[in-house]
Write a protein that holds these residues in place. Structure first.
Motif, short mmCIF file in Angstrom:
data_model
loop_
_atom_site.label_atom_id
_atom_site.label_comp_id
_atom_site.label_asym_id
_atom_site.label_seq_id
_atom_site.Cartn_x
_atom_site.Cartn_y
_atom_site.Cartn_z
N CYS A 150 7.28 16.79 7.59
CA CYS A 150 7.01 17.94 8.51
C CYS A 150 5.47 18.29 8.33
O CYS A 150 4.97 18.55 9.34
CB CYS A 150 7.95 18.89 8.32
N PHE A 151 4.99 18.06 7.17
CA PHE A 151 3.69 18.53 6.95
C PHE A 151 2.72 17.51 7.82
O PHE A 151 1.65 17.95 8.43
CB PHE A 151 3.34 18.60 5.45
N ALA A 152 2.93 16.27 7.54
CA ALA A 152 2.19 15.34 8.10
C ALA A 152 2.17 15.43 9.69
O ALA A 152 1.19 15.30 10.26
CB ALA A 152 2.47 14.04 7.74
N GLU A 153 3.49 15.64 10.23
CA GLU A 153 3.49 15.71 11.63
C GLU A 153 2.85 17.03 12.08
O GLU A 153 2.39 16.95 13.27
CB GLU A 153 5.15 15.82 12.09
N GLY A 154 2.73 17.93 11.50
CA GLY A 154 1.98 19.24 11.83
C GLY A 154 0.27 18.85 11.81
O GLY A 154 -0.16 19.23 12.58
N ARG A 155 -0.12 18.08 10.75
CA ARG A 155 -1.37 17.55 10.70
C ARG A 155 -1.81 16.72 12.13
O ARG A 155 -2.55 16.69 12.89
CB ARG A 155 -1.64 16.94 9.66
N ARG A 156 -0.76 15.89 12.45
CA ARG A 156 -0.70 14.87 13.41
C ARG A 156 -0.91 15.62 14.78
O ARG A 156 -1.50 15.37 15.87
CB ARG A 156 0.29 13.98 13.34
N PHE A 157 -0.18 16.58 15.09
CA PHE A 157 0.16 17.43 16.10
C PHE A 157 -1.51 17.76 16.44
O PHE A 157 -1.67 17.96 17.71
CB PHE A 157 1.08 18.56 15.99
N MET A 208 0.83 -1.30 -0.03
CA MET A 208 0.08 0.04 -0.14
C MET A 208 0.85 1.35 -0.15
O MET A 208 1.92 1.37 0.79
CB MET A 208 -0.96 0.01 1.26
N LYS A 209 0.47 2.02 -0.93
CA LYS A 209 1.30 3.39 -1.24
C LYS A 209 0.76 4.31 0.14
O LYS A 209 -0.29 4.58 0.24
CB LYS A 209 1.06 4.01 -2.36
N THR A 210 1.98 5.04 0.65
CA THR A 210 1.62 5.95 1.78
C THR A 210 1.26 7.18 1.00
O THR A 210 1.50 7.63 -0.12
CB THR A 210 3.10 6.40 2.48
N PRO A 211 0.08 7.82 1.50
CA PRO A 211 -0.57 8.90 0.81
C PRO A 211 0.31 10.15 1.12
O PRO A 211 1.07 10.33 1.85
CB PRO A 211 -2.06 9.26 1.73
N GLN A 212 0.17 11.37 0.00
CA GLN A 212 1.06 12.26 0.20
C GLN A 212 0.44 13.11 1.53
O GLN A 212 -0.80 13.21 1.56
CB GLN A 212 0.55 13.12 -0.93
N ALA A 213 1.43 13.88 2.14
CA ALA A 213 0.93 14.51 3.10
C ALA A 213 0.01 15.67 3.07
O ALA A 213 -0.93 15.96 4.13
CB ALA A 213 2.16 15.00 3.88
N PHE A 214 -0.12 16.19 1.96
CA PHE A 214 -0.88 17.31 1.54
C PHE A 214 -2.37 16.83 0.95
O PHE A 214 -3.14 17.88 0.75
CB PHE A 214 -0.13 18.34 0.86
N THR A 215 -2.36 15.61 0.79
CA THR A 215 -3.63 15.03 0.21
C THR A 215 -4.81 15.13 1.19
O THR A 215 -4.70 14.98 2.17
CB THR A 215 -3.29 13.65 -0.10
N TYR A 272 6.01 10.04 9.09
CA TYR A 272 7.02 9.64 8.40
C TYR A 272 6.85 9.47 6.90
O TYR A 272 6.04 8.58 6.52
CB TYR A 272 8.07 8.60 8.92
N ARG A 273 7.28 10.25 6.00
CA ARG A 273 7.30 9.97 4.61
C ARG A 273 8.80 9.90 4.14
O ARG A 273 9.55 10.70 4.02
CB ARG A 273 6.69 11.17 3.92
N PRO A 274 9.15 8.60 3.56
CA PRO A 274 10.44 8.23 3.07
C PRO A 274 10.98 9.03 2.35
O PRO A 274 12.41 9.16 2.19
CB PRO A 274 10.46 6.84 3.08
N THR A 275 10.32 9.82 1.21
CA THR A 275 10.99 10.57 0.16
C THR A 275 11.15 11.78 0.35
O THR A 275 11.48 12.73 -0.45
CB THR A 275 10.15 10.17 -1.23
#
Length: 91
Positions: A61-68, A1-8, A52-55
């Motif tokens: 950082c964007f995903a971590e901001g949402r998660r926060f 399964m592909k990790t979704p883009q953080a901004f999606t 975490y987004r490996p690429t």
């Protein structure tokens, strides 16, 4: 399964839209309030997802901001308000 883009943007359906619109009108039944809150915590904020987004460090950082945001909401739901009233900032 592909990790979704953080901004999606997260998926939502008609029931989610109905819940938010009822919430905004102020006539939201409890089951829709719970649905809206669950959507914010789980879908919009991705609270329980790996940020975490490996690429891309920027996407991480964007995903971590949402998660926060989700973590702060969960904290508010679980905080011991009696301790907070006594002046303990950490509850």
């Amino acid at each position: 399964m592909k990790t979704p883009q953080a901004f999606t943007p997260p998926d939502y359906d008609v029931a989610d839209v109905e819940a938010f619109q009822a919430l905004a009108r102020g006539d939201c039944p409890s089951h829709l309030q719970q649905r809206a809150l669950r959507w914010v915590i789980e879908a919009a904020a991705g609270t329980y997802d790996l940020s975490y987004r490996p690429t891309s460090d920027r996407d991480t950082c964007f995903a971590e901001g949402r998660r926060f945001v989700g973590l702060q909401i969960v904290k508010m739901l679980k905080i011991d308000k009696q301790k907070l009233k006594k002046g303990d900032d950490n509850g």
